[in-house]
Each structure stands twice: as structure tokens, then as C-alpha cells.
Design an enzyme around this catalytic site. Structure first.
Site, PDB file in Angstrom:
ATOM      1  N   GLY A  20      47.292  46.267  35.101  1.00 36.75           N
ATOM      2  CA  GLY A  20      46.357  45.570  36.372  1.00 36.75           C
ATOM      3  C   GLY A  20      46.531  44.027  36.449  1.00 36.75           C
ATOM      4  O   GLY A  20      45.827  43.620  36.783  1.00 36.75           O
ATOM      5  N   ALA A  21      47.924  43.605  36.389  1.00 35.50           N
ATOM      6  CA  ALA A  21      48.242  42.186  36.400  1.00 35.50           C
ATOM      7  C   ALA A  21      48.214  41.861  37.857  1.00 35.50           C
ATOM      8  O   ALA A  21      48.488  40.715  38.027  1.00 35.50           O
ATOM      9  CB  ALA A  21      49.369  41.991  35.727  1.00 35.50           C
ATOM     10  N   ASN A  22      48.077  42.702  38.852  1.00 39.85           N
ATOM     11  CA  ASN A  22      48.383  42.321  40.191  1.00 39.85           C
ATOM     12  C   ASN A  22      47.070  41.847  40.870  1.00 39.85           C
ATOM     13  O   ASN A  22      47.158  41.515  42.300  1.00 39.85           O
ATOM     14  CB  ASN A  22      49.019  43.538  41.053  1.00 39.85           C
ATOM     15  N   GLY A  24      42.811  40.205  40.255  1.00 42.75           N
ATOM     16  CA  GLY A  24      41.503  39.818  39.414  1.00 42.75           C
ATOM     17  C   GLY A  24      41.940  39.124  38.247  1.00 42.75           C
ATOM     18  O   GLY A  24      42.792  38.301  38.213  1.00 42.75           O
ATOM     19  N   ILE A  25      41.337  39.562  37.472  1.00 39.84           N
ATOM     20  CA  ILE A  25      41.318  39.017  35.791  1.00 39.84           C
ATOM     21  C   ILE A  25      42.856  38.989  35.390  1.00 39.84           C
ATOM     22  O   ILE A  25      43.314  38.094  34.800  1.00 39.84           O
ATOM     23  CB  ILE A  25      40.532  39.529  34.972  1.00 39.84           C
ATOM     24  N   GLY A  26      43.318  40.056  35.742  1.00 39.33           N
ATOM     25  CA  GLY A  26      44.886  40.442  35.037  1.00 39.33           C
ATOM     26  C   GLY A  26      45.750  39.490  35.693  1.00 39.33           C
ATOM     27  O   GLY A  26      46.552  38.970  35.127  1.00 39.33           O
ATOM     28  N   SER A 150      33.155  45.315  29.096  1.00 34.45           N
ATOM     29  CA  SER A 150      32.027  44.858  29.930  1.00 34.45           C
ATOM     30  C   SER A 150      30.745  44.883  29.477  1.00 34.45           C
ATOM     31  O   SER A 150      30.595  45.808  28.370  1.00 34.45           O
ATOM     32  CB  SER A 150      32.014  45.888  31.459  1.00 34.45           C
ATOM     33  N   TYR A 175      31.117  54.820  34.102  1.00 33.41           N
ATOM     34  CA  TYR A 175      31.695  53.440  33.694  1.00 33.41           C
ATOM     35  C   TYR A 175      31.254  52.735  32.475  1.00 33.41           C
ATOM     36  O   TYR A 175      31.877  52.544  31.509  1.00 33.41           O
ATOM     37  CB  TYR A 175      31.307  52.516  35.027  1.00 33.41           C
TER      38      TYR A 175
END
Length: 318
Positions: A20-22, A24-26, A150, A175
Site C-alpha cells: 500500500g505504498a502508493n 497515505g502512511i505507506g 489500529s 475492521y
């Protein structure tokens, strides 16, 4: 402790995979690790979005050493293909970051409930498939597996009788279950790494309340325009920046004093913002029988075996 991104130590010679590096936090973790010399493999569901994010990073860090690879956590075939492309390439870190939050019920390509499938099972499979890359043959090279959870894990319960929400489904409960699974997995992995006596650490982190696109996916998929507007206002008023939210992940991935089996998050008001510190996770996250059962179920569902011994009672101290 007032640790910031300026305290990230030199990462030259290290290769780190971030899911998920594209966004937010990533994305912010990618930016700061690359700024400090790491080679970052950006494991993204969309290569196009990953390449756009890489261009964004290079505007800040022109010499950033980045590689975008397709890896869809909602598809075991995609995860295996990613691991196959890595071959025997050594990696020094894996940041299990990608996730979905409070979305309407749907299923992954393999029939798993989407949140449990992406947030937990996908990362369980990925970690197991690249474990040899992480451990390698160099005893002097410490590798790290950072799993992003989380604070919602605190209200989570693992419903082993209905893991995929087929009988009853609530987006927030699903979640919370997936985020508890993240912490249980991180701790059980640390126990097994310790039993194997290898130079590797497994830690869990949470970002607090950070302003990212994650909060909008559920309202968007449900067509809840009012809920989306409320989330926009809350992000603007209450949330810390994405850059701040990435600090626990950066700390766990790079700081020299990180301890295996620990849980890190922001130490400010209500542990929702501020500099990273070691914190306590929920009582349920320390239930070793639940952790072992979740491990067995995850292995059976994904078909991914770990070449690690089960910890003895004496070793199961995390």
C-alpha cells in the site's frame, strides 16, 4: 521521546518492501525511508497509482531508489506472483501496511471477507512467502517485519465461528477483528522468530488518528455523502497529518532501540497523535491460544506454511 522523521537513521544498503505504498502512511514511509538511502519496493494493487506515487516521491527525493511492483492483497495469486518475482533477492524489512476500513461486505478473489482477507490473511501470506528473503544467510543483518494495526483492535474479537461475516456482518466490527488479527499475528510471529533464534524482529504499530484516504472508502462505497462530509470535517479538525501518522511505522522500521514483540503508537492525547512510543495493546491481543488458533486457521486458508518452529511455553513470553 520526541522522535521525528528527522531521526530516521541512515538506511543505505537496506531494501524494504511496503504494501500500500502508493498513498497515505505507506507513501510517507516510502518517502522518508528513501530519503535516508533505503531501496523501497512499493508493493501496490495498482501499478499505475504506484508509479504516480513514485514520481511524487522523486519530486522531493530526486535520487530515491524505488521499484513499483504489483501486489494485490485481495488475491493469493497476485501475492504469490509478487513473491516469485522477488526470487531470492534479500530484503531487510517488510511493512505490512495496506488495508481497507469499514467497507460494505465483499469478498476477495479467494472468497475471504475483504477486510479480514486484505488486512490480515493477505499479509500473513505475503510474510510467509518472503520469509526466506527476510532471513537470508547473513546472521549480521537484522530484518524487521512491521505490521500496521489500529487502536480499533481494542474493540475487536476474533469470531472463529464466522470469520468471514457470512452469518452476520458489521463493517466496523469486521475492521476491528482484522486489526486485532494484525496484533495477534505480529506477536505470534515474534515468538516463532525467537524460537528459531534468527536475527529478525516482528512488531506491531498503530498510527493514531491520521488524515488519510482510508476513512473515505466505506462512505464512498455506500454512497453516504453526509458521512463522507462528516469525515472530511473530522479529519480537518481532529486528525494529525499523514506525515505524523507515519512516524510509528518509521520508528518501528528503522530505530535502533526497537524491541521485538512490541506495540508502538503516538504518545500524545489519547494516543491518537504525537511522537511514537511503546504502548500497551489490548488484553485480547496477548491471548496466546487465540494467536496459535488464528495462525493455524490462516495457514489452512492461505496454504502458506512458515518454516519456523512453534514456540515452547518458556519462549512464549511476548
Amino acid at each position: 521521546m520526541n522522535w521525528t522523521a528527522a531521526d530516521v537513521p541512515d538506511q543505505s544498503g537496506r531494501t524494504i518492501v511496503i504494501t500500500g505504498a502508493n498513498s497515505g502512511i505507506g507513501l510517507e514511509a516510502t518517502r522518508e525511508l528513501a530519503r535516508n538511502g533505503a531501496t523501497v519496493i512499493m508493493a501496490c494493487r495498482s501499478v499505475d497509482r504506484g508509479e504516480a506515487a513514485a514520481r511524487d516521491v522523486r519530486e522531493d527525493v530526486p535520487d530515491a531508489d524505488l521499484r513499483v511492483e504489483a501486489c494485490d492483497l485481495a488475491s493469493l495469486d497476485s501475492i504469490r506472483a509478487f513473491a516469485d518475482r522477488l526470487g531470492d533477492e534479500p530484503i531487510d524489512g517488510l511493512v505490512n501496511n495496506a488495508g481497507v476500513m469499514a467497507i460494505p461486505r465483499s469478498e476477495t478473489d479467494d472468497g475471504f471477507e475483504m477486510q479480514f482477507g486484505v488486512n490480515h490473511l493477505g499479509h500473513f501470506a505475503l510474510t510467509g512467502l518472503v520469509l526466506e528473503n527476510l532471513l537470508g544467510d547473513d546472521g549480521d543483518r537484522e530484518s524487521r517485519i512491521v505490521t500496521v494495526s489500529s487502536r480499533m483492535h481494542e474493540r475487536g474479537e476474533i469470531d472463529f465461528d464466522d470469520l468471514h461475516g457470512e452469518r452476520s456482518y458489521d463493517g466496523w466490527n469486521a475492521y476491528a477483528q482484522s486489526k486485532l488479527a494484525n496484533v495477534l499475528f505480529a506477536y505470534e510471529l515474534e515468538r516463532r522468530l525467537r524460537a528459531a533464534d534468527v536475527n529478525a524482529l516482528s512488531v506491531a504499530v498503530h498510527p493514531g488518528y491520521a488524515s488519510t484516504n482510508l476513512q473515505f472508502r466505506g462512505p464512498e462505497q455506500r454512497g453516504q455523502r453526509v458521512r463522507k462530509a462528516i469525515m472530511t470535517v473530522m479529519n480537518a479538525v481532529l486528525a494529525q497529518s499523514t506525515e505524523q501518522g507515519a512516524l510509528p511505522t518509521l520508528y518501528a522500521a528503522s530505530a535502533p532501540d526497537v524491541e521485538g514483540g512490541a506495540y508502538y503508537g503516538p504518545g500524545g492525547v489519547l494516543n491518537m497523535r504525537g511522537a511514537p512510543e511503546r504502548q500497551l495493546s489490548s488484553d485480547r491481543s496477548h491471548d496466546r491460544e487465540s494467536a496459535r488458533r488464528l495462525w493455524r486457521v490462516s495457514r489452512d486458508l492461505t496454504g502458506v506454511e512458515y518454516d519456523l518452529p512453534k514456540p515452547t511455553i518458556d519462549e512464549a513470553t511476548v
